[in-house]
Design an enzyme around this catalytic site. Structure first.
Site, PDB file in Angstrom:
ATOM      1  N   PRO A  89       0.834  -1.205   0.000  1.00  0.00           N
ATOM      2  CA  PRO A  89       0.000   0.000   0.000  1.00  0.00           C
ATOM      3  C   PRO A  89       0.872   1.260   0.000  1.00  0.00           C
ATOM      4  O   PRO A  89       1.916   1.291   0.640  1.00  0.00           O
ATOM      5  CB  PRO A  89      -0.809  -0.127   1.292  1.00  0.00           C
ATOM      6  N   VAL A  90       0.431   2.265  -0.749  1.00  0.00           N
ATOM      7  CA  VAL A  90       1.237   3.482  -0.919  1.00  0.00           C
ATOM      8  C   VAL A  90       0.998   4.446   0.240  1.00  0.00           C
ATOM      9  O   VAL A  90      -0.147   4.787   0.546  1.00  0.00           O
ATOM     10  CB  VAL A  90       0.875   4.171  -2.258  1.00  0.00           C
ATOM     11  N   GLY A  91       2.086   4.878   0.883  1.00  0.00           N
ATOM     12  CA  GLY A  91       1.975   5.871   1.955  1.00  0.00           C
ATOM     13  C   GLY A  91       1.671   5.268   3.311  1.00  0.00           C
ATOM     14  O   GLY A  91       1.260   5.975   4.220  1.00  0.00           O
ATOM     15  N   GLY A  93       3.983   3.338   5.034  1.00  0.00           N
ATOM     16  CA  GLY A  93       5.222   3.051   5.779  1.00  0.00           C
ATOM     17  C   GLY A  93       5.788   1.667   5.537  1.00  0.00           C
ATOM     18  O   GLY A  93       6.645   1.213   6.291  1.00  0.00           O
ATOM     19  N   LEU A  94       5.323   1.009   4.474  1.00  0.00           N
ATOM     20  CA  LEU A  94       5.812  -0.356   4.220  1.00  0.00           C
ATOM     21  C   LEU A  94       6.779  -0.405   3.041  1.00  0.00           C
ATOM     22  O   LEU A  94       7.086  -1.485   2.532  1.00  0.00           O
ATOM     23  CB  LEU A  94       4.633  -1.318   4.007  1.00  0.00           C
ATOM     24  N   GLY A  95       7.256   0.751   2.616  1.00  0.00           N
ATOM     25  CA  GLY A  95       8.350   0.766   1.640  1.00  0.00           C
ATOM     26  C   GLY A  95       7.932   0.810   0.179  1.00  0.00           C
ATOM     27  O   GLY A  95       8.717   0.442  -0.696  1.00  0.00           O
ATOM     28  N   SER A  96       6.707   1.294  -0.103  1.00  0.00           N
ATOM     29  CA  SER A  96       6.247   1.246  -1.501  1.00  0.00           C
ATOM     30  C   SER A  96       7.164   2.022  -2.444  1.00  0.00           C
ATOM     31  O   SER A  96       7.500   1.546  -3.536  1.00  0.00           O
ATOM     32  CB  SER A  96       4.814   1.755  -1.622  1.00  0.00           C
ATOM     33  N   ALA A  98      10.415   2.968  -2.083  1.00  0.00           N
ATOM     34  CA  ALA A  98      11.756   2.381  -2.215  1.00  0.00           C
ATOM     35  C   ALA A  98      11.688   1.078  -3.001  1.00  0.00           C
ATOM     36  O   ALA A  98      12.592   0.770  -3.783  1.00  0.00           O
ATOM     37  CB  ALA A  98      12.370   2.148  -0.840  1.00  0.00           C
ATOM     38  N   ASP A 140      15.077   2.896   4.090  1.00  0.00           N
ATOM     39  CA  ASP A 140      14.122   2.081   3.317  1.00  0.00           C
ATOM     40  C   ASP A 140      14.801   1.420   2.120  1.00  0.00           C
ATOM     41  O   ASP A 140      14.669   0.218   1.893  1.00  0.00           O
ATOM     42  CB  ASP A 140      12.956   2.950   2.799  1.00  0.00           C
TER      43      ASP A 140
HETATM   44  O1  PMV Z   1       8.904   5.528   4.459  1.00  0.00           O
HETATM   45  P1  PMV Z   1       8.440   5.405   5.864  1.00  0.00           P
HETATM   46  O2  PMV Z   1       7.119   6.001   6.156  1.00  0.00           O
HETATM   47  O3  PMV Z   1       8.631   4.000   6.402  1.00  0.00           O
HETATM   48  O4  PMV Z   1       9.446   6.297   6.786  1.00  0.00           O
HETATM   49  C1  PMV Z   1      10.817   6.194   6.693  1.00  0.00           C
HETATM   50  C2  PMV Z   1      11.452   6.358   8.013  1.00  0.00           C
HETATM   51  C3  PMV Z   1      11.648   7.774   8.522  1.00  0.00           C
HETATM   52  O5  PMV Z   1      12.625   7.645   9.566  1.00  0.00           O
HETATM   53  C4  PMV Z   1      10.371   8.340   9.110  1.00  0.00           C
HETATM   54  C5  PMV Z   1      12.159   8.739   7.465  1.00  0.00           C
HETATM   55  C6  PMV Z   1      13.589   8.467   7.027  1.00  0.00           C
HETATM   56  O6  PMV Z   1      13.997   9.128   6.049  1.00  0.00           O
HETATM   57  O7  PMV Z   1      14.301   7.674   7.654  1.00  0.00           O
END
Ligand code: PMV
Length: 302
Positions: A89-91, A93-96, A98, A140
């Site tokens: 899922p986008v946004g 925090g699961l790495g979509s 990257a 990520d």
């Molecule tokens: O992409 P996310 O939502 O998993 O966040 C990455 C982790 C953060 O520490 C919040 C941002 C970063 O650049 O490390």
């Protein structure tokens, strides 16, 4: 003539501990999440086209920019059909982002016979992450390009970490995404406005993550759980939690989790709960009852 094609699947990821503080120089730990992923297949074509099921126009535009970035970095013309299949899922925090960056570079490199080491793939993926996130720490893309659990410090070589045990995690979505870029900016404002207070939080986060690395490596869930819960309190104190995430954290504890925290950028997305395997169903049910829209259980082993 055979068509020139290449394919690459990048996994998702979740952050065990240390997110946000990692942007300011302390360590963090991230784990690959292999049951979700993004697969990119590329075909030589007359022009650039991108097939995705992204329906948000802003997300699509970003994906096209990332694809152009990948082509540029590999010295390729914009003459590819790029097909994307993803269940990250986008946004959330699961790495979509990257995973998409890693997979598009990986697929194009394979199609054009450019062998990339994981470190080279990671370098490209980081550059593509800056298109999406500004100045991310790089955690990520590192966990996803190397597909290994990492102890990560910004600007330093990462260290692979493995657990001697089997750790079970339940991940539950609060139902809406968060903007990592906005959350990182908000924490940055707090750091600038209250430097000595933020310094204390950073120092606690540092000690906590080092202890969590030890507990993770030992497979010691009983020690790791409370560290994760304390990490959540630190994240809440810098303003990246939400009432819905708090509700899921509380429900995880009530359902018998050893520890629970938001994972990733926050302001939406997922809560991560560490559980005894026998309690995983009860914790998943408690989080569903508290409004989770998607629940995954995953086991991490050496
Ligand atoms: O992409 P996310 O939502 O998993 O966040 C990455 C982790 C953060 O520490 C919040 C941002 C970063 O650049 O490390």
């Amino acid at each position: 003539m055979t068509a020139v094609t290449g394919q690459y699947r990048a996994c998702g990821k979740f952050i065990l501990c240390g997110e946000h503080f990692v942007v300011h120089g302390t360590p963090a730990v991230a784990l690959p999440f292999r049951s979700i992923g993004t697969q990119v297949t590329v075909f030589a074509a007359n022009q650039l086209s991108l097939q995705t099921d992204l329906d948000d126009p802003a997300a699509r535009t970003l994906a096209v920019r990332v694809a152009h970035g990948a082509l540029e970095r590999l010295g390729l013309q914009a003459t590819w059909r790029i097909e994307v299949q993803s269940n990250i899922p986008v946004g959330f925090g699961l790495g979509s982002s990257a995973a998409f960056g890693t997979a598009v570079v990986g697929a194009l490199a394979r199609a054009t016979g450019q062998g990339l080491t994981p470190a080279q793939l990671n370098e490209h993926a980081y550059a593509l992450e800056t298109i999406v996130h500004g100045q991310p720490s790089g955690i990520d893309n590192t966990v996803i390009a190397h597909e290994t659990a990492v102890r990560f410090v910004r600007g330093e070589p990462f260290r692979t970490v493995t657990t001697a045990g089997a750790l079970t995690f339940v991940l539950a979505s609060c139902g809406y995404p968060g903007s990592t870029m906005e959350a990182v900016a908000q924490v940055g404002h707090l750091a600038a406005a209250r430097p000595s207070h933020f310094g204390e939080l950073l120092s606690e986060a540092h000690t906590l993550v080092e202890a969590a690395v030890g507990a993770f490596e030992a497979g010691d869930a009983a020690t790791l759980g409370p560290l994760l819960s304390r990490n959540h309190q630190l994240l809440a104190s810098v303003g990246v939690s939400t009432p819905e995430l708090e509700k899921l954290v509380e429900a995880a504890h009530a359902g018998g989790a050893l520890g629970a925290k938001l994972t990733g950028g926050g302001q939406g997305g997922f809560v991560l709960a560490l559980v005894d395997e026998a309690a995983s169903r009860a914790v998943a049910a408690a989080m569903s009852g508290a409004g989770a829209t998607d629940v995954f259980t995953t086991e991490v082993t050496a």
